[in-house]
Structure formats: C-alpha cells, structure tokens
Design an enzyme around this catalytic site. Structure first.
Site, PDB file in Angstrom:
ATOM      1  N   THR A   7      61.684 -26.285 -18.523  1.00 21.49           N
ATOM      2  CA  THR A   7      60.617 -27.073 -17.878  1.00 21.49           C
ATOM      3  C   THR A   7      60.153 -26.291 -16.542  1.00 21.49           C
ATOM      4  O   THR A   7      60.839 -25.833 -15.915  1.00 21.49           O
ATOM      5  CB  THR A   7      61.066 -28.531 -17.771  1.00 21.49           C
ATOM      6  OG1 THR A   7      61.406 -29.075 -18.821  1.00 21.49           O
ATOM      7  CG2 THR A   7      60.083 -29.411 -16.865  1.00 21.49           C
ATOM      8  N   GLY A   8      58.966 -26.504 -15.985  1.00 20.69           N
ATOM      9  CA  GLY A   8      58.395 -26.001 -14.687  1.00 20.69           C
ATOM     10  C   GLY A   8      57.720 -25.038 -14.902  1.00 20.69           C
ATOM     11  O   GLY A   8      56.817 -24.830 -16.205  1.00 20.69           O
ATOM     12  N   ASP A  52      64.725 -21.066 -19.447  1.00 23.82           N
ATOM     13  CA  ASP A  52      64.472 -21.931 -18.570  1.00 23.82           C
ATOM     14  C   ASP A  52      64.094 -21.244 -17.210  1.00 23.82           C
ATOM     15  O   ASP A  52      64.796 -19.987 -17.118  1.00 23.82           O
ATOM     16  CB  ASP A  52      65.505 -23.050 -18.581  1.00 23.82           C
ATOM     17  CG  ASP A  52      64.871 -24.176 -17.940  1.00 23.82           C
ATOM     18  OD1 ASP A  52      63.612 -24.127 -17.347  1.00 23.82           O
ATOM     19  OD2 ASP A  52      65.461 -25.037 -17.873  1.00 23.82           O
ATOM     20  N   GLY A  87      61.788 -29.912 -11.086  1.00 23.27           N
ATOM     21  CA  GLY A  87      60.842 -30.630 -11.745  1.00 23.27           C
ATOM     22  C   GLY A  87      61.407 -31.961 -12.172  1.00 23.27           C
ATOM     23  O   GLY A  87      60.802 -32.792 -13.064  1.00 23.27           O
ATOM     24  N   LYS A 124      63.726 -16.712  -6.174  1.00 29.77           N
ATOM     25  CA  LYS A 124      64.952 -17.496  -6.403  1.00 29.77           C
ATOM     26  C   LYS A 124      66.296 -16.986  -6.624  1.00 29.77           C
ATOM     27  O   LYS A 124      67.353 -17.702  -6.437  1.00 29.77           O
ATOM     28  CB  LYS A 124      64.607 -17.938  -8.003  1.00 29.77           C
ATOM     29  CG  LYS A 124      63.075 -18.359  -8.186  1.00 29.77           C
ATOM     30  CD  LYS A 124      62.838 -19.762  -7.452  1.00 29.77           C
ATOM     31  CE  LYS A 124      61.663 -20.338  -7.831  1.00 29.77           C
ATOM     32  NZ  LYS A 124      61.277 -20.783  -9.178  1.00 29.77           N
ATOM     33  N   GLU A 163      67.603 -30.451 -19.573  1.00 25.24           N
ATOM     34  CA  GLU A 163      67.981 -28.924 -19.379  1.00 25.24           C
ATOM     35  C   GLU A 163      69.315 -28.838 -19.699  1.00 25.24           C
ATOM     36  O   GLU A 163      69.816 -27.806 -20.412  1.00 25.24           O
ATOM     37  CB  GLU A 163      67.268 -28.405 -18.255  1.00 25.24           C
ATOM     38  CG  GLU A 163      65.887 -28.715 -17.982  1.00 25.24           C
ATOM     39  CD  GLU A 163      65.379 -28.183 -16.595  1.00 25.24           C
ATOM     40  OE1 GLU A 163      63.972 -27.908 -16.619  1.00 25.24           O
ATOM     41  OE2 GLU A 163      66.101 -28.299 -15.525  1.00 25.24           O
ATOM     42  N   LYS A 222      68.896 -26.347 -10.429  1.00 24.60           N
ATOM     43  CA  LYS A 222      67.795 -26.670 -11.122  1.00 24.60           C
ATOM     44  C   LYS A 222      67.489 -28.128 -11.001  1.00 24.60           C
ATOM     45  O   LYS A 222      68.319 -28.871 -10.406  1.00 24.60           O
ATOM     46  CB  LYS A 222      68.022 -26.460 -12.493  1.00 24.60           C
ATOM     47  CG  LYS A 222      68.356 -24.993 -13.058  1.00 24.60           C
ATOM     48  CD  LYS A 222      68.458 -24.498 -14.237  1.00 24.60           C
ATOM     49  CE  LYS A 222      67.651 -25.446 -15.299  1.00 24.60           C
ATOM     50  NZ  LYS A 222      65.970 -25.207 -15.230  1.00 24.60           N
TER      51      LYS A 222
HETATM   52  C1  5RP Z   1      62.831 -28.382 -13.775  1.00 23.20           C
HETATM   53  C2  5RP Z   1      63.530 -27.098 -13.325  1.00 23.20           C
HETATM   54  C3  5RP Z   1      62.802 -25.821 -13.228  1.00 23.20           C
HETATM   55  O1  5RP Z   1      63.452 -24.998 -13.897  1.00 23.20           O
HETATM   56  C4  5RP Z   1      62.878 -25.297 -11.664  1.00 23.20           C
HETATM   57  O2  5RP Z   1      62.430 -26.324 -10.871  1.00 23.20           O
HETATM   58  C5  5RP Z   1      62.082 -24.031 -11.495  1.00 23.20           C
HETATM   59  O3  5RP Z   1      60.524 -24.426 -11.742  1.00 23.20           O
HETATM   60  P1  5RP Z   1      59.411 -23.409 -11.545  1.00 23.20           P
HETATM   61  O4  5RP Z   1      59.564 -22.527 -12.565  1.00 23.20           O
HETATM   62  O5  5RP Z   1      58.274 -24.200 -11.373  1.00 23.20           O
HETATM   63  O6  5RP Z   1      59.951 -22.608 -10.173  1.00 23.20           O
HETATM   64  O7  5RP Z   1      64.831 -27.026 -13.357  1.00 23.20           O
HETATM   65  O8  5RP Z   1      63.735 -29.289 -13.537  1.00 23.20           O
END
Ligand code: 5RP
Length: 220
Positions: free
Chosen positions: A28-29, A81, A97, A121, A103, A94
């Site tokens: 997700t994200g 992910d 989102g 990251k 997840e 994580k």
């Molecule tokens: C959602 C997550 C996402 O993987 C994390 O927030 C990274 O998001 P993005 O790819 O938008 O930077 O853990 O719960």
C-alpha cells in the site's frame, strides 16, 4: 531522477521478482501504486494478487487484476511493498498509510518480501519517522500512556480509521536501538493490534531508487 521517477523505476524493477502463474502480494502507498500500475502490463502472466488494503484492492481491480483474499491462496511466493524507513538489516518502519496490520499479515505469509523505495527511505538508524501503532479504540488512553512510559510521544492520527476499524497512534521520539526487541515489546501492550516495526520479519531484498538507477540491497 526525481522521487517520482525513482518510485516508478523500483516498481518496474520489482516485476522481475514476480513469479509467472502465481499470486503476488501487493502493498500500500504511492510506491506500491506504481508497482500496481506496472503489474497491469503483465497481468496475463500472473494468477492474481492479494491486497494489503482496500485502496490497493480497488486499484488492482481497476486494472482488471484478479484480487484474492489471503485465506483463499495456498502460497504467496512474493510480496512487494514500500516503506517509510529501511535500514541496512532490511528492517523497516511502515504504516505511514495506515495499512500496517494487513501489510504485516501478508508479509508473514509471503516467502519473499521485496521492499521498493526511493533513496530517501534508507536510514542508518530507524526512528526519525514516527512509529505507527494500530490500536483498538477503547484502549487508546491505556496504549498512549504505556507508549509514553517507554519514551515515545504518542499522537493519535486525526480523523483516521484503519481498514480494520481501529485507530492509529504515531509515536515520535522513540529510541530504536534494538528494533526486534521494541517491535516485540510494543506488541505486548494490551490493546495494540500491531506496530509498524517490521524487524522480526524484515525485507529479503530492497530495490532502492538512486540518482544512478536502481540498487539491489540485501541484509548486511
Ligand atoms: C503504508 C505503508 C507504505 O508502504 C509506506 O507508508 C510508504 O509509502 P510511500 O510509498 O507512499 O512512501 O507502510 O501503510
């Protein structure tokens, strides 16, 4: 490369980890969304997908990708992910989102966890990003007090309810010297569903977007 270009590049690189004819777990994200869009181009080669959130389920379905419940699948060779932070040991924070619990469940079932992330990251020590914790609503006060006792500053995520009907507390200022110990400890607090440390089950590989292209990292 811009951050968006990095996300697209790592999403595309992750396709090499998808196993023909099998189900793929999807995170997700915004980075996972890039992966879903890339996956659409090879949807005829896969058996379908398992989604880690309702948002991901909808995006997969909008591309005509068959989405299965986790309980319906017998094996999950790979889960792809993003992450809010990842260290050299492939441990992550994580849940930015709010999808951390689903997840973590999908990651636990998958044989291989492929983390896709832009270069920002990768961190030497986890913890600058506030740690998301999913909490059963009636336990909010108790959980916040317990998190404060271990040195964090817990803030309820305003106006947010998870796909599981729970709340998210974002915990700033936590000392994360030992991610496995802290993940385990926070999960012992009554009322916590799970927390966003993915240290007991880290990623197996990280595809990291950099100015020079996609780097493949494994645990140091
Ligand atoms: C959602 C997550 C996402 O993987 C994390 O927030 C990274 O998001 P993005 O790819 O938008 O930077 O853990 O719960």
């Amino acid at each position: 490369m811009t951050q968006d270009e990095m996300k697209k590049a790592v999403a595309h690189a992750a396709l090499a980890h998808v196993v023909d004819g099998k189900i793929v777990g999807v995170g997700t994200g915004s980075t996972a969304n890039c992966f879903i869009d890339a996956l659409a181009a090879i949807k005829h080669r896969i058996g379908g997908a398992v989604a880690s959130s309702e948002a991901t389920r909808q995006r997969l379905a909008s591309h005509g990708i068959a989405v299965f419940d986790l309980d319906e699948v017998e094996e999950l060779p790979v889960y792809v992910d993003g992450a809010d932070e990842i260290n050299a040991a492939m441990q992550m924070i994580k849940g930015g989102g709010g999808a951390l619990t689903r997840e973590k469940i999908v990651a636990a079932v998958a044989r291989k966890f492929v983390c896709i992330a832009d270069g920002s990251k990768l961190v030497p020590v986890l913890g600058r990003f506030p740690l998301p914790v999913e909490v059963i609503p009636m336990a909010l006060g108790h959980v916040r007090r317990e998190l404060a006792k271990i040195g964090g500053t817990p803030l309820r995520r305003a106006g947010f309810v998870t796909d599981n009907g729970n709340l998210i507390v974002d915990v700033g200022g936590l000392p994360i010297a030992d991610p496995v110990e802290l993940e385990t400890r926070i999960n012992q607090i009554v009322g916590v569903v799970t927390n966003g440390l993915f240290a007991c089950r880290p990623a197996d590989v990280c595809l990291l977007g950099t100015a020079d292209g996609v780097r493949t990292l494994t645990a140091a």
